[in-house]
Design a protein around this motif. Structure first.
Motif, PDB file in Angstrom:
ATOM      1  N   CYS A 126       0.838  -1.194   0.000  1.00 54.80           N
ATOM      2  CA  CYS A 126       0.000   0.000   0.000  1.00 54.80           C
ATOM      3  C   CYS A 126       0.880   1.255   0.000  1.00 54.80           C
ATOM      4  CB  CYS A 126      -0.905  -0.014   1.219  1.00 54.80           C
ATOM      5  SG  CYS A 126      -1.900   1.472   1.403  1.00 54.80           S
ATOM      6  N   VAL A 184       0.104   4.101   1.034  1.00 53.54           N
ATOM      7  CA  VAL A 184      -0.136   4.932   2.218  1.00 53.54           C
ATOM      8  C   VAL A 184       0.527   4.316   3.448  1.00 53.54           C
ATOM      9  CG1 VAL A 184      -1.880   5.914   3.760  1.00 53.54           C
ATOM     10  CG2 VAL A 184      -2.299   5.811   1.295  1.00 53.54           C
ATOM     11  N   CYS A 185       0.214   3.075   3.755  1.00 49.70           N
ATOM     12  CA  CYS A 185       0.668   2.488   5.014  1.00 49.70           C
ATOM     13  C   CYS A 185       1.801   1.475   4.826  1.00 49.70           C
ATOM     14  CB  CYS A 185      -0.510   1.843   5.753  1.00 49.70           C
ATOM     15  SG  CYS A 185      -1.271   0.493   4.856  1.00 49.70           S
ATOM     16  N   CYS A 238      -4.171  -0.619  -0.143  1.00 45.97           N
ATOM     17  CA  CYS A 238      -4.787  -1.726   0.592  1.00 45.97           C
ATOM     18  C   CYS A 238      -6.289  -1.467   0.731  1.00 45.97           C
ATOM     19  CB  CYS A 238      -4.130  -1.894   1.961  1.00 45.97           C
ATOM     20  SG  CYS A 238      -4.547  -0.580   3.130  1.00 45.97           S
ATOM     21  N   HIS A 245      -7.281   1.787   2.451  1.00 47.82           N
ATOM     22  CA  HIS A 245      -6.971   3.091   1.871  1.00 47.82           C
ATOM     23  C   HIS A 245      -7.453   3.269   0.436  1.00 47.82           C
ATOM     24  CE1 HIS A 245      -3.883   3.023   5.212  1.00 47.82           C
ATOM     25  NE2 HIS A 245      -4.680   4.040   5.460  1.00 47.82           N
TER      26      HIS A 245
HETATM   27 ZN   LIG Z   1      -2.955   1.025   3.389  1.00 52.59          ZN
END
Ligand SMILES: [Zn+2]
Length: 79
Positions: free
Chosen positions: A6, A8-9, A51, A54
């Motif tokens: 992902c 973002v994370c 993911c 997100h």
């Molecule tokens: Zn994520």
């Protein structure tokens, strides 16, 4: 093949989530043309993996370029 991570994370995921294609910048259009001309396949610079958690946020901003969208997505995930 490695599972996607992902944007973002950084979480690796298998089922939920997916690839989001953002609005192309001039450099992305050039990248497309270069790849097509050379018969090459690669990860587009205007696409990112997200993911399951997100991807819903990312989808809201896919009309933006990846540069602007990632800023908005980061802002929203920090709330
Ligand atoms: Zn994520």
């Amino acid at each position: 093949l490695r599972p996607p991570e992902c944007a973002v994370c950084g979480k690796e995921f298998f089922d939920e989530g997916g690839l989001i294609y953002f609005k192309k910048r001039d450099s992305d259009i050039q990248w497309d043309e270069k790849m097509k001309k050379n018969n090459m396949i690669g990860h587009p610079p205007y696409a990112e993996w997200f993911c399951g958690e997100h991807i819903k946020i990312a989808q809201k901003y896919k009309f933006m370029t990846i540069t602007d969208a990632m800023q908005e997505i980061t802002k929203e995930t920090l709330k």
